[in-house]
Design a protein around this motif. Structure first.
Motif, PDB file in Angstrom:
ATOM      1  N   MET A 276       0.881  -1.239   0.119  1.00  0.00           N
ATOM      2  CA  MET A 276       0.189  -0.048  -0.169  1.00  0.00           C
ATOM      3  C   MET A 276       0.833   1.178   0.104  1.00  0.00           C
ATOM      4  O   MET A 276       1.756   1.359   0.824  1.00  0.00           O
ATOM      5  CB  MET A 276      -0.883  -0.061   1.239  1.00  0.00           C
ATOM      6  CG  MET A 276      -1.890  -1.082   1.236  1.00  0.00           C
ATOM      7  SD  MET A 276      -2.942  -1.372  -0.114  1.00  0.00           S
ATOM      8  CE  MET A 276      -3.864   0.427   0.021  1.00  0.00           C
ATOM      9  N   ARG A 278      -0.758   4.601  -0.569  1.00  0.00           N
ATOM     10  CA  ARG A 278      -1.627   5.136   0.385  1.00  0.00           C
ATOM     11  C   ARG A 278      -2.761   4.632   0.491  1.00  0.00           C
ATOM     12  O   ARG A 278      -3.484   3.978  -0.186  1.00  0.00           O
ATOM     13  CB  ARG A 278      -2.187   6.498  -0.699  1.00  0.00           C
ATOM     14  CG  ARG A 278      -2.857   7.388  -0.088  1.00  0.00           C
ATOM     15  CD  ARG A 278      -3.698   8.645  -1.034  1.00  0.00           C
ATOM     16  NE  ARG A 278      -4.052   9.755  -0.542  1.00  0.00           N
ATOM     17  CZ  ARG A 278      -4.778  10.655  -1.150  1.00  0.00           C
ATOM     18  NH1 ARG A 278      -5.328  10.279  -2.058  1.00  0.00           N
ATOM     19  NH2 ARG A 278      -5.222  11.745  -0.416  1.00  0.00           N
ATOM     20  N   THR A 279      -2.929   4.253   1.604  1.00  0.00           N
ATOM     21  CA  THR A 279      -4.041   3.439   2.380  1.00  0.00           C
ATOM     22  C   THR A 279      -5.457   3.912   2.087  1.00  0.00           C
ATOM     23  O   THR A 279      -5.534   5.231   2.160  1.00  0.00           O
ATOM     24  CB  THR A 279      -3.800   3.128   3.840  1.00  0.00           C
ATOM     25  OG1 THR A 279      -4.039   4.353   4.624  1.00  0.00           O
ATOM     26  CG2 THR A 279      -2.284   2.651   3.999  1.00  0.00           C
ATOM     27  N   PRO A 280      -6.582   3.171   2.315  1.00  0.00           N
ATOM     28  CA  PRO A 280      -7.918   3.928   2.370  1.00  0.00           C
ATOM     29  C   PRO A 280      -7.965   4.722   3.416  1.00  0.00           C
ATOM     30  O   PRO A 280      -8.884   5.778   3.242  1.00  0.00           O
ATOM     31  CB  PRO A 280      -8.885   2.489   2.719  1.00  0.00           C
ATOM     32  CG  PRO A 280      -7.912   1.251   1.995  1.00  0.00           C
ATOM     33  CD  PRO A 280      -6.656   1.693   2.175  1.00  0.00           C
ATOM     34  N   VAL A 283      -6.835   8.428   2.441  1.00  0.00           N
ATOM     35  CA  VAL A 283      -7.357   9.255   1.457  1.00  0.00           C
ATOM     36  C   VAL A 283      -7.899  10.495   1.965  1.00  0.00           C
ATOM     37  O   VAL A 283      -7.726  11.671   1.415  1.00  0.00           O
ATOM     38  CB  VAL A 283      -8.198   8.577   0.865  1.00  0.00           C
ATOM     39  CG1 VAL A 283      -9.160   9.236  -0.074  1.00  0.00           C
ATOM     40  CG2 VAL A 283      -7.751   7.101   0.022  1.00  0.00           C
ATOM     41  N   VAL A 317      -7.068   5.531  -3.591  1.00  0.00           N
ATOM     42  CA  VAL A 317      -6.128   4.689  -2.882  1.00  0.00           C
ATOM     43  C   VAL A 317      -5.093   4.054  -3.962  1.00  0.00           C
ATOM     44  O   VAL A 317      -5.399   4.300  -5.133  1.00  0.00           O
ATOM     45  CB  VAL A 317      -6.789   3.417  -2.314  1.00  0.00           C
ATOM     46  CG1 VAL A 317      -6.095   2.389  -1.557  1.00  0.00           C
ATOM     47  CG2 VAL A 317      -8.009   3.926  -1.538  1.00  0.00           C
ATOM     48  N   TRP A 318      -3.884   3.823  -3.525  1.00  0.00           N
ATOM     49  CA  TRP A 318      -2.746   3.717  -4.266  1.00  0.00           C
ATOM     50  C   TRP A 318      -2.003   2.265  -3.846  1.00  0.00           C
ATOM     51  O   TRP A 318      -1.483   2.356  -2.637  1.00  0.00           O
ATOM     52  CB  TRP A 318      -1.867   4.924  -4.227  1.00  0.00           C
ATOM     53  CG  TRP A 318      -0.510   4.862  -5.193  1.00  0.00           C
ATOM     54  CD1 TRP A 318      -0.441   3.900  -6.306  1.00  0.00           C
ATOM     55  CD2 TRP A 318       0.360   5.859  -5.595  1.00  0.00           C
ATOM     56  NE1 TRP A 318       0.993   3.948  -6.851  1.00  0.00           N
ATOM     57  CE2 TRP A 318       1.453   5.248  -6.308  1.00  0.00           C
ATOM     58  CE3 TRP A 318       0.838   7.030  -4.652  1.00  0.00           C
ATOM     59  CZ2 TRP A 318       2.656   5.915  -6.694  1.00  0.00           C
ATOM     60  CZ3 TRP A 318       1.591   7.626  -5.172  1.00  0.00           C
ATOM     61  CH2 TRP A 318       2.690   7.263  -6.061  1.00  0.00           C
ATOM     62  N   ASP A 319      -1.819   1.406  -4.489  1.00  0.00           N
ATOM     63  CA  ASP A 319      -0.953   0.308  -4.034  1.00  0.00           C
ATOM     64  C   ASP A 319      -0.018  -0.279  -5.287  1.00  0.00           C
ATOM     65  O   ASP A 319      -0.242   0.245  -6.488  1.00  0.00           O
ATOM     66  CB  ASP A 319      -1.846  -1.121  -3.563  1.00  0.00           C
ATOM     67  CG  ASP A 319      -2.581  -1.566  -4.688  1.00  0.00           C
ATOM     68  OD1 ASP A 319      -2.308  -1.894  -5.928  1.00  0.00           O
ATOM     69  OD2 ASP A 319      -3.731  -1.852  -4.267  1.00  0.00           O
ATOM     70  N   VAL A 339     -11.909   4.306  -2.620  1.00  0.00           N
ATOM     71  CA  VAL A 339     -12.036   3.519  -1.440  1.00  0.00           C
ATOM     72  C   VAL A 339     -13.054   2.433  -1.429  1.00  0.00           C
ATOM     73  O   VAL A 339     -12.999   1.122  -1.181  1.00  0.00           O
ATOM     74  CB  VAL A 339     -12.407   4.123  -0.130  1.00  0.00           C
ATOM     75  CG1 VAL A 339     -12.768   3.324   0.981  1.00  0.00           C
ATOM     76  CG2 VAL A 339     -11.229   5.065   0.321  1.00  0.00           C
ATOM     77  N   GLY A 342     -12.201  -1.135  -3.209  1.00  0.00           N
ATOM     78  CA  GLY A 342     -11.226  -1.933  -2.621  1.00  0.00           C
ATOM     79  C   GLY A 342     -11.822  -3.163  -2.019  1.00  0.00           C
ATOM     80  O   GLY A 342     -13.094  -3.751  -2.240  1.00  0.00           O
TER      81      GLY A 342
END
Length: 656
Positions: A276, A278-280, A283, A317-319, A339, A342
């Motif tokens: 991850m 940027r996690t949920p 945000v 969100v970014w992974d 979000v 996900g």
């Protein structure tokens, strides 16, 4: 992505006979002299394109390098920018004018495309061109005359651009309002934590000047693209709270990412598991951005590409995870999504799907050439650009894997092998559908396989029977008819399905994987970052596999011909089953394909005899002697239903 389902009833014929067993047949439409006539390729062989399907000794291709700066104002949906195009004319011709593509003009009410296919969800004014200039001999800018015609712009040069390497710098300033979704291409769409902008076809792009047509100025109606290759350096300015995911590699992470995000990104470059970035939870936290006011400029570079696109949103969100490529090389797989998309049933596995499909295509066909591959979630629903795909934010499970694999598969066709999508969609969608069918079989030991059940034959039907129904439709166009001339009803059946199934037939029935696969790999490597024509593909596969395939190009791609093989008669040789049997097979329609004849004996044993396509060069029917010492139960042509036979009712002759 479109689905196409047609049911075809298949019945087996049960026929009674004496020492000779015969079946009735309808009058044949097959004429060997027509099917096997010398094939005329759509494009001639020249010094630019050889008879072997490879670039000729005088092959040339022009080049366009871009430097672009743009600003997105989410409040007004205004995207404004300026660009410098460094254009190199490698052709032998001096060019008095340049042509550019203005795809955003497709959203105007008076666009030609508004009268040929479905309307956009909303109209805009298209591009507003503020200025067009070129550098003079001393490097000073000077205004030039320009003329907009629908989705094209002609630039009239004060001095002709010399051939054989002449170059110039073209400056264009422009703006437009980001439209609502049209055709799954580019749009702005809502999400729980903010709007998502999917920005594509966003800057004026050079049209292709090639050896086939000169300037290829087909207007943008709804079919896709034909673009020159070059290097891109572009910068996107957005409000501080937005993330931007763009084609190519981010070159200023220190300015637009937090220290934590940069550390996580480096971790992802070394990780096969998804990390991850940027996690949920982050945000909605301002601390996930390096500043809390003003704007940020995201700077990207991408080399040797036809295009770039990007997504922007404060809701992302970014992974990310590492992509393992041949020869120890690596790249980075990334996904950005809202979000609410996900979770492991949905976009929580998107990077896993992207990583796996990119690794498979790289190993099987040609290494992925760029440092980053991105999934972006929105409402475009399945659209491809170099290094980035726009996939639907509501997709889950099998459907999400399918669309991600298909869209990133377009990295090979047409992003690496740069065919003309606007004219030859089957070389884009068909080739890509072909490779992603096999990827689906390979992914996670067949977790979602077979793709044929959902893409070729929805509901689990046999793909050969499904395409046979398409071939039986007298209104269905042939692939070579052209993308813009193919009605929407037939876009998927012809460009995707028939285009892909043609390659399946070549690989599995006509040539065989042991010859097809190496030839197809060499075709990709030979035409990487170049513009092959249909004739180049036809010639290359013939020359490299050692097969004369004119009969197949004519029947499958130039026409929509049908196949009808039949077993017409079974007779024991000399009236004695211990001497074997003579089986009469026939080709009743204009398409021909190699086939398997299978005989079944009274003890349950079987024997397969390969019937090559050359059988039909001089015959409409042919007697095949089958050795054996037992009585026959049946004889069947194409027992595996691998071929698109129009009438399976005459494929089997049962012996009683």
């Amino acid at each position: 992505m479109m689905k196409f389902a047609i049911s075809l009833a298949v019945t087996a014929a049960t026929l009674l006979a004496a020492p000779a067993f015969a079946a009735d047949s309808a009058p044949a439409r097959f004429d060997p002299l027509q099917t096997f006539a010398p094939y005329s390729y759509p494009q001639p062989a020249t010094a630019y394109r050889s008879a072997s399907g490879k670039p000729g000794p005088l092959f040339w291709q022009n080049r366009a390098d871009y430097t672009i700066t743009a600003t997105l104002d989410p409040a007004t949906r205004l995207l404004s920018g300026s660009e410098v195009i460094s254009y190199t004319n490698h052709s032998p011709d001096a060019l008095d004018v340049l042509w550019l593509q203005l795809d955003q003009n497709r959203y105007r009410r008076d666009a030609r495309g508004a009268f040929t296919s479905k309307f956009p969800t909303e109209f805009t004014d298209g591009y507003k061109i503020a200025s067009v200039e070129v550098d003079d001999a001393h490097g000073r800018r000077q205004p030039v005359k320009w003329l907009v015609s629908d989705t094209r712009m002609q630039v009239q040069l004060p001095t002709a651009l010399k051939g054989n390497g002449g170059s110039l710098r073209l400056h264009v300033a422009w703006s437009y309002t980001v439209p609502g979704e049209f055709g799954g291409r580019t749009d702005v769409n809502p999400s729980k934590n903010g709007e998502i902008f999917e920005i594509a076809q966003w800057y004026p792009r050079m049209a292709v000047y090639d050896d086939l047509r000169g300037w290829d100025t087909a207007p943008y109606l709804n079919s896709e693209f034909y673009l020159e290759y070059g290097d891109f350096d572009y910068a996107i300015t957005v409000p501080w709270d937005m993330l931007v995911a763009g084609s190519g590699e981010l070159v200023n992470p220190d300015e637009v990412l937090t220290k934590t995000e940069r550390q996580r990104l480096e971790q992802a470059r070394r990780s096969d598991a998804t990390v991850m970035i940027r996690t949920p939870e982050e945000v909605t936290q301002p601390s996930s951005r390096p500043k809390q006011s003003g704007t940020l400029t995201w700077h990207f570079r991408m080399q040797n590409t036809r295009d770039v696109a990007f997504g922007a949103s404060k809701a992302f969100v970014w992974d990310a995870a590492r992509i393992n490529l041949p020869e120890g090389k690596t790249a980075l797989a990334m996904s950005v999504y809202p979000v609410e998309s996900g979770g492991n049933a949905a976009w929580g596995r998107a990077t896993e799907y992207l990583k796996a499909s990119t690794e498979y295509f790289s190993k099987q066909w040609y290494p992925y050439p760029w440092p980053v591959a991105i999934n972006e979630a929105g409402t475009a629903g399945g659209m491809e650009y170099p290094g980035i795909t726009f996939d639907h934010k509501l997709a889950k499970g099998k459907n999400l894997h399918m669309v991600i694999a298909h869209e990133i598969g377009h990295s090979w066709f047409p992003m690496i092998v740069g065919s003309n999508e606007r004219r030859d969609a089957w070389m884009d969608e068909g080739f890509n559908t072909f490779i992603d069918v096999y990827e689906d079989d390979a992914f996670n030991h067949g977790e979602y396989a077979p793709k044929r059940d959902s893409e070729y034959a929805p509901g689990g039907g046999n793909p050969a029977d499904e395409i046979a129904a398409v071939l039986a439709d007298p209104a269905a166009p042939a692939p070579l008819n052209g993308a813009d001339m193919t009605p929407e009803k037939y876009r998927h059946p012809i460009s995707y399905f028939k285009g892909a199934f043609g390659l399946v037939l070549l690989r599995e029935q006509i040539i065989g994987p042991e010859r097809f696969d190496p030839a197809f790999r060499r075709y990709i490597a030979t035409w990487a970052y170049k513009h092959p024509s249909p004739s180049d593909f036809f010639r290359f596969m013939e020359s490299d596999t050692g097969e004369d395939l004119g009969w197949f190009w004519r029947g499958w791609y130039e026409h929509n011909w049908q196949l009808d093989l039949a077993v017409q008669k079974v007779a024991y040789t000399g009236g004695d089953y211990r001497k074997g049997a003579d089986v009469t097979v026939a080709n009743l329609d204009r398409l021909v394909l190699p086939a398997t004849l299978q005989v079944v004996y009274d003890d349950g044993s079987k024997q397969d005899i390969r019937v090559p396509v050359e059988t039909w060069q001089q015959h409409r029917s042919y007697v095949i002697h089958v050795a054996g010492t037992r009585k026959l139960v049946s004889a069947t042509i194409d027992p595996a239903h691998a071929l698109p036979d129009a009438n399976r009712g005459n494929n089997t002759l049962k012996v009683k």
